[in-house]
Design a protein around this motif. Structure first.
Motif, PDB file in Angstrom:
ATOM      1  N   PRO A  23     -35.805 -29.933  17.947  1.00  0.00           N
ATOM      2  CA  PRO A  23     -35.192 -29.244  19.096  1.00  0.00           C
ATOM      3  C   PRO A  23     -36.374 -28.835  19.988  1.00  0.00           C
ATOM      4  O   PRO A  23     -37.421 -29.030  19.986  1.00  0.00           O
ATOM      5  CB  PRO A  23     -34.795 -27.770  18.378  1.00  0.00           C
ATOM      6  N   ARG A  24     -35.658 -28.036  21.112  1.00  0.00           N
ATOM      7  CA  ARG A  24     -36.625 -27.688  22.069  1.00  0.00           C
ATOM      8  C   ARG A  24     -37.410 -26.588  21.631  1.00  0.00           C
ATOM      9  O   ARG A  24     -36.908 -25.880  20.903  1.00  0.00           O
ATOM     10  CB  ARG A  24     -35.744 -27.392  23.249  1.00  0.00           C
ATOM     11  N   HIS A  25     -38.652 -26.441  22.300  1.00  0.00           N
ATOM     12  CA  HIS A  25     -39.300 -24.825  21.930  1.00  0.00           C
ATOM     13  C   HIS A  25     -38.634 -23.729  22.635  1.00  0.00           C
ATOM     14  O   HIS A  25     -38.021 -23.797  23.475  1.00  0.00           O
ATOM     15  CB  HIS A  25     -40.643 -25.209  22.527  1.00  0.00           C
ATOM     16  N   ALA A  26     -38.516 -22.702  21.600  1.00  0.00           N
ATOM     17  CA  ALA A  26     -37.683 -21.622  22.034  1.00  0.00           C
ATOM     18  C   ALA A  26     -38.110 -21.222  23.577  1.00  0.00           C
ATOM     19  O   ALA A  26     -37.520 -20.502  24.239  1.00  0.00           O
ATOM     20  CB  ALA A  26     -37.929 -20.382  20.909  1.00  0.00           C
TER      21      ALA A  26
END
Lengths: 386, 437
Positions: A23-26
Motif C-alpha cells: 500500500p501507499r505509506h500513510a
C-alpha cells in the motif's frame, strides 16, 4: 464500447510489470495538522455528538467530524465525499474501522458548519447521506459483511439487515445516552468474515438445513476426500449411489452421504465443494448474540453469547430483528451502570436476569454443547437467582 | 426507467440511515447518463443487474452468487476473488462480477486526489461499486470481468503506485488503528509497524504458501480499536511497563467538575456529578488506586493497564514512557473449531527499527505453523491441538505465569524423557529383583 488497453501486454506479462509494492505509506495522506503533530497528542474530548477534538503539545487542535456511511458505497458517493473534503478540509479525510467517514478541520466553528452541512445532505428517498454521530457512549455504525449482494455462502443479507437496524436505532447514533459504547456487528454466515464474535450485540446469518447433495455432479466438481475432511463433526462419508441423471439415464456415481442429525450447518463442506449448497428460504435466518467486547477496559475481552437462537429472514425490513435489538438496547440503557458494557452488565445481574430484563425466551438452543468449552458455560454452583 | 422493478429493495430507500439501495440506483443512473463520456469496459447496466439479482434474493431468500472461480493477476495467488452469478441470462451485467481487494493505507487516511483517481479507474474498468472498507481493512472493489483484472492492476500499480491486498491461504492485508497520528494512547507507531511488516512480507501476502489465512492487526493500546485480540492470528497490542503519568492539577479539575469525565462521552444523559471514588478507583480491576491528601495515587506495579482510568481522565492520566507491545496469537472467528481469542505469547517487546526481534517472532511462529499445521488449520487451532507451550517453545521463549489465566486443572503433564532423571529405558529384570510377579 471498445476495449481500452492500460498498456498491459498479455503476450509479455512481465514487461514493465510492477509488483510487490504494497500500500501507499500513510504519511502520503496526512492532513497538515496531523503530519505536524503526529506522536505529540495530549488529550481529546467529544465536543458534541459526532465532533471530537484532539489537543497537541504544540497547542494545535484538530476537530474531527464523524459521520456514518453504508460500507457499500458507489464511486458517485465517494466523489461527493471528496468534494466535501476539498471544500472544508483541504482535500483530506479518513475512514474508521467501523466504516465511518471522518473529516478533519482546525476550529470548532468550522466543525459545526461542516456538521450542519453533512446533516443536510440526503439521498433520493429521504435517507441521510452523511449523518453525523457515532461517538462516545452511543451506538456507532454497524460493521458487516457482503450478504446477498456479493457472497456465495450467506444465510441472509448484510446491507439490508444493517440498514433496518440502524434505521431503528438511528437517534442513538446521534446521541450519547448509553452506559458505555455499544458495538453492533453483522456477519451473514458463521464464516464471519466480519468477526462479530466479540461484539456487544452481534447479528449472525445462520443456516438450519443440511446441504442438499447434487449427486450427479459432485464427483466432477469436488474432491470427495476434501469434502469428507471438511466436516468438523464427521457427518460426511463417501458412498456410491444409483441415480437418474438430468438426461434420464440411470447410473451409479461416486458421491457422499450425510448424517443429517450430526450437521451443525457450518457450511464448511460447501466451501470445499460447490455441489453441497445449504441456503434455503425457510431454513435460513438470524441468530442474535450479545455481551462480547474486544477492549481490555475494566474486564477482560469476551465472546458474544447466543441470546436469540433464531429469527426468520423477513426481507426487506426484518421487523422482528429490529424490534428484538431495540428491546436489548433499551433494557441495557435502563439498567446498566455508567461504564458498564452489555457483557459486564449481563455478568453482574446474571444471565438469568438478562433474559428476563430483555424479554427474551430461553431455550435448549442457548445451552452450549459444542466440544469441551461447553462445560465451562454450565452452572457449577448453587449461586443463581430465581 | 429502471431496468428491473425492485419493489422489495425500494422499501430500503426510506428510513434515516444512508440507503445503499438509493446509492446504487443513483450510480446506475449516472452510468446511463455518462456525462463524462467514460469508455466503460464492463456492461453499462452492471448496477441495474446487481439490483435485479439482489431483488431476486430478497424475493426467494437465497443468494444467487456461485463459488469463486480461480481468477487473478499474473504472479499473484490472491487479491482477486472470482465471482459469478447463477442467473447470467437474466442478469448478464453481473454474470462475471469479481471482487478486487486493494491494499489500504494504514489508518485509512486519504487525499481526495488518490480517491478520485481510484474512482476514475473503477468507473471505467469496474462496476463503480465499492466497500469502504472490507472487514479486514482493504478497499474492496465489487464487480468486474476477467479481462479487466490485468488492466486494472496495471493502472493501479503504474498510475497510483498501489498494490492489491491478500486473499486465500496467505498473509491477509494487515491493518492498524490510527495510532499516534491522532491518538494520545498509542504506545507505538501502529501505522509504521503495520506498513513495515506489510512491505517485509509482500511475498507471503501475494503468494499463498500457508496452511490457511493469516492475519496481523496492530492496536496501539489495550482499548483495541481494530479488534486485533479477537480477529488476528497475530495481534500486536501497545502497552507500557513503567508508571502512568499523573497530572494532579487535572485530577483535581476532574474531581471539581471542571472537566467532563471520559472526554464527554456520556453527555447525553445526566449521570450526576463525577465521583472519582465510584467511577475510577472502585472500578479499577486491580484495586491499585486511592486518594491521599487530595492526590490520586497509583501502585503501578499492580496495574494491568486496562485503560479505564486513562479513558475516564485523559487530561490527567497518560500512558507510561517505557512503551512497547504485547503479542497475542491465535484469534479467529468460530469456523471451524469455535471462536478463539488471542492468547498471550510475548508479554512485552520494544518496537524499534529495524524490528528484527519482532520479525524473528513472526517467522518463528510461521515456521512452526507451516511445519505442523494441517491444511486449512488456523494458527489458533494448531495451538489448541498441540498446546500453548509448543507455541512458546517454537519461538524460543521461556514460559512465565503471565502466559496463563491460571495453572492447569489436571496433573496430566506430558513429561519429556530428557526432563526425567535417568531417562525412560529400564530393565524389567532389575525391577523383578525387588518385585515378584
Amino acid at each position: 464500447m471498445a476495449f481500452v488497453s492500460s498498456g498491459y501486454n498479455p503476450e509479455k506479462p512481465m514487461e514493465n510489470r510492477i509488483s510487490d509494492i504494497g500500500p501507499r505509506h500513510a504519511s502520503d495522506f496526512f492532513p497538515p495538522v496531523i503530519a505536524k503533530n503526529k506522536g505529540q497528542w495530549l488529550w481529546h474530548e467529544i465536543c458534541e455528538p459526532g465532533i471530537l477534538m484532539h489537543k497537541a503539545e504544540s497547542g494545535d487542535e484538530v476537530y474531527t467530524v464523524r459521520c456514518g456511511g453504508a460500507r457499500l458505497m458507489s464511486i458517485g458517493h465517494i466523489r461527493e465525499i471528496c468534494e466535501i473534503a476539498d471544500k472544508f478540509c483541504g482535500g483530506h479525510l479518513r475512514f474508521t474501522t467501523r466504516n465511518n467517514i471522518e473529516f478533519m478541520v482546525t476550529t470548532l466553528d468550522e466543525a459545526k458548519k461542516l456538521k450542519e452541512y453533512l446533516n443536510a445532505q440526503k439521498f433520493d428517498g429521504g435517507s441521510f447521506k452523511f449523518p453525523v454521530g457515532g461517538t462516545g457512549a452511543g451506538i456507532t455504525n454497524i460493521v458487516h459483511t457482503q450478504g446477498w449482494v456479493h457472497c456465495h455462502t450467506p444465510a441472509t443479507d448484510a446491507s439490508g439487515t444493517v440498514k433496518v437496524v440502524l434505521d431503528e436505532l438511528f437517534e442513538e447514533f446521534g446521541q450519547m445516552r448509553m452506559p458505555a459504547q455499544v458495538r453492533i456487528s453483522m456477519a451473514c454466515c458463521l464464516n464471519m468474515c466480519g468477526a462479530v464474535h466479540c461484539s456487544d450485540i452481534a447479528i449472525l446469518g445462520y443456516h438450519r438445513k443440511p446441504p442438499v447433495i447434487d449427486h450427479e455432479w459432485l464427483d466432477n466438481l469436488c474432491e470427495i476426500p476434501l469434502a469428507v475432511a471438511a466436516c468438523p463433526v464427521g457427518a460426511i462419508r463417501p458412498t456410491k449411489k444409483e441415480i437418474v441423471t438430468e438426461k434420464g439415464e440411470t447410473k451409479t456415481v461416486n458421491t457422499i452421504a450425510i448424517k443429517n442429525e450430526r450437521c451443525m450447518f457450518c457450511g464448511n463442506c460447501y466451501t470445499m465443494c460447490p455441489s453441497l449448497p445449504l441456503s434455503d428460504q425457510t431454513g435460513d435466518g438470524l441468530v442474535i448474540m450479545a455481551g462480547g467486547k474486544v477492549s481490555n477496559r475494566i474486564s477482560n475481552p469476551k465472546f458474544s453469547k447466543v441470546v436469540v437462537a433464531f429469527i426468520p429472514n423477513e426481507p426487506p425490513r426484518w421487523p422482528k430483528l429490529a424490534k428484538t435489538i431495540r428491546q436489548i438496547v433499551e433494557a441495557y440503557a435502563a439498567d446498566a451502570r455508567k461504564y458498564e458494557r452489555v457483557g459486564d452488565w449481563a455478568e453482574r445481574i446474571g444471565w438469568e436476569r438478562f433474559f428476563e430484563k430483555c424479554g427474551l425466551d430461553f431455550s435448549e438452543h442457548m445451552i452450549d454443547d459444542f466440544r469441551d468449552p461447553a462445560y465451562y458455560t454450565w452452572r457449577q454452583t448453587t449461586n443463581f437467582k430465581f | 426507467m429502471a431496468k428491473h422493478a425492485t419493489p422489495l429493495l425500494d422499501q430500503l430507500q426510506s428510513g434515516p440511515w444512508p440507503s445503499f439501495v438509493a446509492d446504487i440506483k443513483e450510480e446506475a443512473e449516472r452510468r446511463h447518463k455518462n456525462v463524462n463520456n467514460v469508455e466503460y469496459q464492463i456492461p453499462v447496466d452492471v448496477c441495474d443487474d446487481l439490483l435485479g439479482i439482489l431483488e431476486l434474493s430478497y424475493k426467494d431468500g437465497t443468494t444467487h452468487w456461485k463459488h469463486g472461480g480461480i481468477v487473478g493477476v499474473f504472479g499473484y495467488g490472491g487479491g482477486v476473488i472470482g465471482r459469478y452469478c447463477d442467473q447470467p441470462q437474466m442478469f448478464p451485467g453481473v454474470a462475471h462480477f469479481h471482487t478486487i481487494r486493494v491494499a489500504q493505507p494504514a489508518g485509512m487516511y486519504y487525499t481526495t486526489d488518490f480517491l478520485k483517481q481510484l474512482c476514475d479507474l473503477w468507473d471505467m474498468r469496474g462496476s463503480g461499486l465499492t466497500n469502504m472498507h472490507g472487514a479486514t481493512g482493504d478497499i474492496v472493489l465489487l464487480g468486474t470481468t476477467t479481462p479487466q483484472l490485468e488492466e486494472f492492476y496495471f493502472e493501479l500499480t503504474h498510475k497510483m503506485n498501489n498494490d492489491l491486498g491478500g486473499s486465500g491461504s496467505n498473509l491477509r492485508t494487515p491493518a492498524s488503528c490510527l495510532g499516534d497520528s491522532r491518538c494520545e494512547w498509542a504506545c507505538y507507531d501502529t501505522q509504521e509497524l503495520c506498513y513495515q511488516m506489510t512491505q517485509e512480507y509482500q511475498d507471503e501476502l501475494h503468494r499463498p504458501a500457508f496452511p490457511y489465512k493469516f492475519k496481523f492487526k496492530f492496536d496501539g493500546c489495550p482499548n483495541g480499536c481494530v479488534a486485533s485480540i479477537a480477529r488476528s492470528d497475530m495481534s500486536f497490542i501497545g502497552t507500557w511497563r513503567d508508571d502512568i503519568r499523573i497530572d494532579q492539577e487535572a485530577v483535581a479539575a476532574y474531581v471539581g467538575g471542571e472537566i467532563q469525565p471520559n472526554g464527554g462521552a456520556h453527555s447525553g444523559k445526566d449521570w450526576g456529578a463525577f465521583d472519582i471514588q465510584k467511577e475510577v478507583i472502585d472500578l479499577c480491576p486491580t484495586e491499585c488506586m486511592w486518594m491521599e491528601d487530595g492526590k490520586l495515587q497509583i501502585n503501578n506495579r499492580e496495574c494491568t493497564r486496562c485503560m479505564h482510568c486513562l479513558n475516564v481522565m485523559p487530561r490527567a492520566l497518560r500512558i507510561g514512557n517505557d512503551r512497547g507491545l504485547s503479542i497475542l496469537v491465535g484469534a479467529k472467528a468460530p469456523i471451524l473449531d469455535g471462536a478463539q481469542m488471542g492468547s498471550l505469547l510475548v508479554p512485552f517487546i520494544k518496537v524499534e527499527e529495524p524490528y528484527d526481534e519482532i520479525k524473528e517472532l513472526i517467522e518463528g511462529i510461521w515456521e512452526w505453523w507451516m511445519e505442523e499445521g494441517k491444511n486449512r488449520e488456523r494458527l489458533g487451532e494448531l495451538i489448541k491441538r498441540q498446546g500453548l507451550a509448543k507455541a512458546i517453545a517454537a519461538v524460543g521463549l521461556t514460559p512465565v505465569p503471565q502466559h496463563v489465566m491460571e495453572p492447569r486443572h489436571n496433573p496430566y503433564i506430558f513429561w519429556k524423557e530428557e526432563d526425567v532423571e535417568g531417562g525412560w529405558d529400564r530393565d524389567i529384570a532389575d525391577y523383578r529383583k525387588h518385585h515378584q510377579r
